[in-house]
Design an enzyme around this catalytic site. Structure first.
Site, PDB file in Angstrom:
ATOM      1  N   GLU A  40       0.818  -1.217   0.000  1.00  0.00           N
ATOM      2  CA  GLU A  40       0.000   0.000   0.000  1.00  0.00           C
ATOM      3  C   GLU A  40       0.850   1.265   0.000  1.00  0.00           C
ATOM      4  O   GLU A  40       0.564   2.221  -0.714  1.00  0.00           O
ATOM      5  CB  GLU A  40      -0.917  -0.008   1.223  1.00  0.00           C
ATOM      6  CG  GLU A  40      -1.927   1.120   1.246  1.00  0.00           C
ATOM      7  CD  GLU A  40      -2.882   0.998   2.416  1.00  0.00           C
ATOM      8  OE1 GLU A  40      -3.488   2.010   2.789  1.00  0.00           O
ATOM      9  OE2 GLU A  40      -3.011  -0.119   2.961  1.00  0.00           O
ATOM     10  N   ASP A  41       1.930   1.292   0.808  1.00  0.00           N
ATOM     11  CA  ASP A  41       2.718   2.519   0.975  1.00  0.00           C
ATOM     12  C   ASP A  41       3.910   2.616   0.029  1.00  0.00           C
ATOM     13  O   ASP A  41       4.323   3.718  -0.329  1.00  0.00           O
ATOM     14  CB  ASP A  41       3.235   2.622   2.422  1.00  0.00           C
ATOM     15  CG  ASP A  41       2.106   2.865   3.415  1.00  0.00           C
ATOM     16  OD1 ASP A  41       0.976   3.135   2.970  1.00  0.00           O
ATOM     17  OD2 ASP A  41       2.367   2.777   4.633  1.00  0.00           O
TER      18      ASP A  41
END
Length: 756
Positions: free
Chosen positions: A119-120
């Site tokens: 996600e990051d």
């Protein structure tokens, strides 16, 4: 929620700083302006601390794989910091430490360390598969797809995110265990956030994650997240209660010491080896008891109790007897959760005794195994890979997780899924028996029909009657602990729309709605067509949509045909107003040119929205609200309900007025049609003399009025009897004729129509 008693008591305790504004809290506002009291500082996690925990139960080969995952995550998060200023990698390590406390396997620990890299840091799933294997990559991918649940967002978005989370959990329970650990660490470090964000995250935690932790039996996590949420939602109340509890510890130290010594001595005398722990209610548990039971803090006497851990199950019952001989038990306060575990498989004996000075003291008696399960729930004795050796708790939890998939298959949309699952997640339980003595746990207030659906969907669909303790009873009968239930079925029976008014469980509601949708598609389409046409007229649009607009509408909505859109509107899956506005937004320049011959300087006022015509025979898509039971002739208004379709109330209904004030955009004008070919239920209340033959005389007049009586209820008040009838009439005029005739029956004092 009624917080007056609890809040006034808390206000009085807070050194004179209270304000009556804390008596109630609107859901859409930040809870309190008081500064959140600073918790104990949370130590920054380090990989060496994690390693120490893992070395106790993981083999060296798996520990090396965990180190590889840490190095990869550390490299990817290099330079990234948390809002507190700490290196970001401290968060994945802390999450992995919590998972290590539950002794989760190496794959879960690796996924905890890697849970933010997709996600990051835009790491691809394929890269994780290549480096760490498909199972770890699947866990990380499952966690990454769980979008943050925004509770202030539209209900469809909220429901869709909630659905994703629970379905990921149903496929692999380790997903939710890691997610819970992630949320716990975020809650522990929430103070760096601004107050609105703290409030939103804490409210979300209390409404979703706390109940899931409870349903999975992870009580230590459940209690901590509950108190952390309470501290951020109601900081003033938390701080005040915290001070009061600390002060009371000193006042009750002598009492607790005396009880501890007495219990320890009597158990040793009887040859029972036991470990005795003092137990304190959580601050939120104290606050909830004050609020629900309208108590002051000084009236909550069982803040402290004891947990007695003995060597074996038989000793639990022996210990109970010994304690009852030492102190007298409070009547009705002995609960056996060993023979009948809670829904989350919690097991203990509970008893409340009258201790020294007349103070009630609660005891929880359990074995070490029960204590371990009570604290760590489904994570206890983790045996994920060997399904044949799953513990009873894990089998129980996996059965519940499977039911989520069943509900998903039968649910029309994400918001409906959210509604059904929230019903099932966390209620108190009632325990009943099948005719073969199998125990079935159901939510409190569950009915015999809920029991039928809990056995199997086909049993529920074909249920026609029930025997409770060998006596016939209606399917809507509310079950009590210890009931023996036998469902009678018929292959020709089918679900009835009225069943939705009394079933309690999400599985039953979703199964009934799923069946009704399949047999009412034509009715749903017709209702949807009428609702959409009404919205078009209110926006000054022609209900006959041009073909090019239909094509664009189908493309943007993802529907295959207009009939599908009509059905979705009719069953409440789509809102007619939103579909109409979407059409308005995609009208092309050519359609606008048609109005150029009009004076551009003069705006034509929008046409008044035409009412939807109701005939009362639309099936499950149109429901007459049971709170006011409208009949033809009553002025009516309709509520577009996402789960129930169009719900019709009288305009004078007090419940409708309250709902209109909250959500005015969900209400539309409706009127009765001219040709109605059915009769409508209506509640009548009669005050009559308590004399022989009065019911027969009334029944005769009702029959003469061409009215059918479907239900009769009776109660005595002094020298009078109150009769409550549900009669079936054609309209208000028919009802008026009936009431005039009944008033003239000798012995009838008063006749009135009951609305609510």
């Amino acid at each position: 929620m009624n917080l007056m008693t609890a809040d006034s008591e808390l206000s009085a305790m807070h050194d004179g700083q209270a304000s009556s504004s804390h008596a109630a809290l609107p859901e859409n506002q930040f809870a309190e302006a008081a500064t959140i009291p600073s918790p104990r500082p949370v130590a920054v996690a380090s990989f060496s601390q994690l390693t120490e925990k893992l070395e106790k139960y993981l083999p060296s080969a798996e520990l090396r794989r965990v180190r590889d995952a840490f190095r990869f995550a550390d490299e990817k998060h290099l330079g990234q910091v948390r809002k507190s200023g700490e290196p970001y990698i401290s968060h994945p390590i802390a999450v992995a430490e919590i998972c290590a406390d539950w002794k989760l396997d190496a794959q879960a620990i690796m996924a905890a360390l890697l849970h933010d890299v997709i996600e990051d840091q835009d790491v691809k799933k394929e890269e994780l598969i290549e480096r760490f294997g498909a199972p770890v990559a699947a866990l990380v991918d499952g966690l990454s797809k769980l979008d943050k649940i925004e509770f202030q967002s539209h209900i469809d978005a909220q429901g869709e995110n909630f659905r994703k989370m629970l379905l990921a959990m149903a496929r692999d329970v380790r997903v939710i265990l890691i997610k819970l650990a992630d949320r716990l660490h975020n809650m522990r470090t929430l103070d760096v956030m601004d107050r609105p964000k703290r409030y939103r995250i804490a409210r979300e935690t209390m409404e979703v994650y706390v109940p899931i932790a409870h349903r999975l039996g992870i009580n230590s996590l459940y209690r901590e997240m509950q108190d952390l949420s309470f501290r951020n939602i109601y900081p003033f109340r938390y701080q005040t209660l915290s001070k009061a509890v600390k002060a009371s510890r000193g006042n009750r130290r002598e009492l607790l010491s005396k009880v501890h010594e007495a219990v320890n001595g009597v158990l040793e005398k009887n040859g029972i080896h036991a470990e005795i722990y003092g137990r304190e209610k959580t601050l939120f548990g104290i606050y909830r008891k004050m609020r629900n039971q309208h108590l002051s803090f000084s009236q909550v006497l069982d803040i402290y109790g004891f947990r007695v851990v003995v060597d074996s199950l038989p000793q639990c019952y022996v210990t109970l007897g010994v304690l009852h001989a030492l102190y007298k038990p409070l009547p009705g306060k002995v609960q056996d959760y060993i023979a009948m575990p809670k829904l989350n498989n919690y097991q203990s004996l509970h008893t409340t005794l009258i201790g020294p000075y007349g103070a009630p003291v609660e005891f929880q008696i359990r074995t070490p195994e029960m204590h371990h399960v009570a604290e760590t729930g489904v994570a206890a004795h983790w045996l994920y890979k060997d399904e044949g050796n799953l513990t009873d708790l894990q089998q129980h939890s996996l059965g519940w997780l499977q039911s989520l998939l069943d509900i998903q298959q039968q649910t029309g949309n994400s918001a409906e899924f959210l509604e059904h699952v929230k019903i099932d997640l966390f209620p108190d339980s009632v325990y009943v028996f099948t005719p073969k003595s199998k125990i079935v746990a159901l939510p409190r207030e569950a009915t015999a029909l809920d029991f039928a659906y809990s056995i199997h969907t086909d049993v529920g669909d074909q249920a026609i009657a029930v025997k409770i303790n060998n006596e016939s009873a209606p399917l809507r009968t509310e079950l009590q602990n210890g009931d023996i239930i036998e469902i009678i079925t018929s292959p020709n029976s089918r679900p009835n729309p009225t069943w939705l008014t009394f079933v309690r469980t999400g599985k039953a509601r979703s199964a009934i709605r799923s069946f009704l949708r399949t047999i009412n598609l034509s009715d749903s389409a017709e209702l949807g067509r009428r609702l959409l046409a009404q919205e078009f007229r209110s926006l000054s649009l022609d209900p006959a949509i041009p073909a090019d607009l239909i094509e664009k509408l189908l493309y943007e909505s993802g529907a295959k045909s207009m009939d599908e859109i009509y059905v979705d509107i009719g069953v409440g899956k789509r809102m007619a107003a939103l579909v109409a506005r979407r059409v308005l937004g995609i009208i092309d320049d050519q359609s606008k040119k048609k109005s150029k011959n009009k004076d551009a300087s003069v705006e034509e006022p929008p046409k008044k929205s035409e009412p939807v015509i109701i005939f009362g025979s639309e099936g499950v898509n149109v429901q007459l609200s049971p709170c006011c039971l409208p009949i033809p002739g009553d002025a009516i208004i309709g509520q577009l309900n996402l789960s129930r379709g169009l719900v019709v109330h009288t305009t004078e209904c007090s419940q409708a007025k309250r709902l209109i004030a909250k959500e005015p955009d969900k209400w539309i004008n409706v009127v009765w049609g001219e040709e109605l070919n059915r009769r409508f239920d209506c509640h009548l209340k009669l005050l009559v003399q308590d004399e022989k033959g009065i019911l027969a005389r009334i029944a005769a007049e009702v029959s003469e009025s061409d009215v059918n009586i479907s239900t009769v209820g009776m109660e005595t008040q002094d020298k009078f009897t109150v009769l409550r009838l549900i009669v079936q009439v054609e309209d208000r005029a028919h009802l008026a004729r009936l009431m005039r005739r009944v008033r003239h029956v000798p012995g009838v004092t008063k006749v009135s129509r009951e609305r609510e």
